[in-house]
Motif scaffolding. Structure first.
Motif, PDB file in Angstrom:
ATOM      1  N   PHE A  66     -10.185  -2.639   6.448  1.00 27.64           N
ATOM      2  CA  PHE A  66      -9.720  -4.014   6.256  1.00 27.64           C
ATOM      3  C   PHE A  66      -9.495  -4.684   7.607  1.00 27.64           C
ATOM      4  O   PHE A  66      -9.941  -5.809   7.845  1.00 27.64           O
ATOM      5  CB  PHE A  66      -8.423  -4.029   5.441  1.00 27.64           C
ATOM      6  N   PHE A  67      -8.828  -3.981   8.503  1.00 22.75           N
ATOM      7  CA  PHE A  67      -8.557  -4.517   9.839  1.00 22.75           C
ATOM      8  C   PHE A  67      -9.858  -4.830  10.571  1.00 22.75           C
ATOM      9  O   PHE A  67     -10.016  -5.915  11.129  1.00 22.75           O
ATOM     10  CB  PHE A  67      -7.715  -3.522  10.636  1.00 22.75           C
ATOM     11  N   ILE A  68     -10.784  -3.893  10.569  1.00 23.05           N
ATOM     12  CA  ILE A  68     -12.058  -4.085  11.271  1.00 23.05           C
ATOM     13  C   ILE A  68     -12.847  -5.229  10.668  1.00 23.05           C
ATOM     14  O   ILE A  68     -13.432  -6.047  11.391  1.00 23.05           O
ATOM     15  CB  ILE A  68     -12.885  -2.774  11.256  1.00 23.05           C
ATOM     16  N   GLY A  77      -6.110   5.694  -3.322  1.00 25.12           N
ATOM     17  CA  GLY A  77      -5.892   5.556  -1.891  1.00 25.12           C
ATOM     18  C   GLY A  77      -6.556   4.318  -1.316  1.00 25.12           C
ATOM     19  O   GLY A  77      -5.963   3.607  -0.493  1.00 25.12           O
ATOM     20  N   LEU A  78      -7.787   4.041  -1.761  1.00 24.06           N
ATOM     21  CA  LEU A  78      -8.490   2.849  -1.279  1.00 24.06           C
ATOM     22  C   LEU A  78      -7.770   1.572  -1.702  1.00 24.06           C
ATOM     23  O   LEU A  78      -7.608   0.644  -0.904  1.00 24.06           O
ATOM     24  CB  LEU A  78      -9.933   2.847  -1.790  1.00 24.06           C
ATOM     25  N   VAL A  79      -7.340   1.530  -2.960  1.00 24.57           N
ATOM     26  CA  VAL A  79      -6.622   0.354  -3.459  1.00 24.57           C
ATOM     27  C   VAL A  79      -5.293   0.195  -2.716  1.00 24.57           C
ATOM     28  O   VAL A  79      -4.950  -0.898  -2.249  1.00 24.57           O
ATOM     29  CB  VAL A  79      -6.409   0.442  -4.983  1.00 24.57           C
ATOM     30  N   LEU A  80      -4.550   1.274  -2.593  1.00 26.71           N
ATOM     31  CA  LEU A  80      -3.256   1.227  -1.920  1.00 26.71           C
ATOM     32  C   LEU A  80      -3.391   0.771  -0.468  1.00 26.71           C
ATOM     33  O   LEU A  80      -2.665  -0.115  -0.005  1.00 26.71           O
ATOM     34  CB  LEU A  80      -2.574   2.592  -1.978  1.00 26.71           C
ATOM     35  N   GLY A  81      -4.329   1.354   0.248  1.00 21.43           N
ATOM     36  CA  GLY A  81      -4.526   0.990   1.649  1.00 21.43           C
ATOM     37  C   GLY A  81      -4.920  -0.462   1.832  1.00 21.43           C
ATOM     38  O   GLY A  81      -4.423  -1.144   2.734  1.00 21.43           O
ATOM     39  N   THR A  82      -5.802  -0.942   0.970  1.00 16.64           N
ATOM     40  CA  THR A  82      -6.246  -2.329   1.071  1.00 16.64           C
ATOM     41  C   THR A  82      -5.123  -3.301   0.732  1.00 16.64           C
ATOM     42  O   THR A  82      -4.871  -4.263   1.471  1.00 16.64           O
ATOM     43  CB  THR A  82      -7.449  -2.575   0.136  1.00 16.64           C
ATOM     44  N   VAL A  83      -4.419  -3.058  -0.363  1.00  6.74           N
ATOM     45  CA  VAL A  83      -3.354  -3.967  -0.804  1.00  6.74           C
ATOM     46  C   VAL A  83      -2.203  -3.992   0.198  1.00  6.74           C
ATOM     47  O   VAL A  83      -1.726  -5.063   0.584  1.00  6.74           O
ATOM     48  CB  VAL A  83      -2.861  -3.586  -2.218  1.00  6.74           C
ATOM     49  N   THR A  98      -2.212  -3.216   3.371  1.00  6.24           N
ATOM     50  CA  THR A  98      -2.640  -3.849   4.619  1.00  6.24           C
ATOM     51  C   THR A  98      -2.720  -5.358   4.453  1.00  6.24           C
ATOM     52  O   THR A  98      -2.277  -6.109   5.329  1.00  6.24           O
ATOM     53  CB  THR A  98      -4.002  -3.293   5.074  1.00  6.24           C
ATOM     54  N   TYR A  99      -3.244  -5.812   3.326  1.00  9.77           N
ATOM     55  CA  TYR A  99      -3.348  -7.251   3.098  1.00  9.77           C
ATOM     56  C   TYR A  99      -1.966  -7.897   3.014  1.00  9.77           C
ATOM     57  O   TYR A  99      -1.684  -8.895   3.671  1.00  9.77           O
ATOM     58  CB  TYR A  99      -4.145  -7.538   1.829  1.00  9.77           C
ATOM     59  N   VAL A 100      -1.076  -7.311   2.229  1.00 10.74           N
ATOM     60  CA  VAL A 100       0.246  -7.899   2.010  1.00 10.74           C
ATOM     61  C   VAL A 100       1.104  -7.846   3.266  1.00 10.74           C
ATOM     62  O   VAL A 100       1.738  -8.827   3.650  1.00 10.74           O
ATOM     63  CB  VAL A 100       0.962  -7.205   0.830  1.00 10.74           C
ATOM     64  N   LEU A 101       1.140  -6.702   3.917  1.00  5.14           N
ATOM     65  CA  LEU A 101       2.046  -6.536   5.051  1.00  5.14           C
ATOM     66  C   LEU A 101       1.472  -7.005   6.382  1.00  5.14           C
ATOM     67  O   LEU A 101       2.194  -7.516   7.229  1.00  5.14           O
ATOM     68  CB  LEU A 101       2.457  -5.067   5.192  1.00  5.14           C
ATOM     69  N   PHE A 102       0.200  -6.800   6.575  1.00  4.31           N
ATOM     70  CA  PHE A 102      -0.353  -7.013   7.896  1.00  4.31           C
ATOM     71  C   PHE A 102      -1.241  -8.239   8.040  1.00  4.31           C
ATOM     72  O   PHE A 102      -1.596  -8.596   9.158  1.00  4.31           O
ATOM     73  CB  PHE A 102      -1.124  -5.775   8.351  1.00  4.31           C
TER      74      PHE A 102
END
Length: 105
Positions: free
Chosen positions: A38-40, A76-82, A84-88
């Motif tokens: 997501f970051f990249i 894991g993919l859903v958790l990491g994406t969500v 990162t989107y919400v917090l970062f």
């Protein structure tokens, strides 16, 4: 499993000991990779495509090697994406709009 709760994988010449359980929900690898991807992808679309492909290869290898179930990977993919989107996302916006241009000057 040996008597200590560790998983023993025997090959022709070696034994590998993996501490703890083989499966984890959600997959930490998938969570971290989704966040990184997501970051990249926010920085560069072309690098984002490369990151997505690399993520797919890595998580597929985790399933193929019987370290995770597909459901572990998806969660894991859903958790990491969500997360990162919400917090970062606000932080990333600040970094990409103010910090990086100031450093590049």
């Amino acid at each position: 499993r040996n008597g200590f709760g560790e998983v023993v994988i025997e090959t022709k010449n070696e034994e590998f000991f993996i501490a703890g359980e083989m499966y984890a929900f959600p997959s930490g690898h998938a969570t971290g990779l989704a966040s990184l991807t997501f970051f990249i992808s926010q920085y560069s679309t072309s690098l984002g495509v490369v990151a997505i492909i690399a993520t797919f290869i890595i998580v597929a290898a985790r399933v193929k090697s019987h370290v995770h179930y597909v459901s572990d990977i998806i969660a894991g993919l859903v958790l990491g994406t969500v997360v990162t989107y919400v917090l970062f996302d606000p932080v990333l916006e600040y970094v990409f709009n103010y910090i990086i241009p100031a450093v590049i000057k």
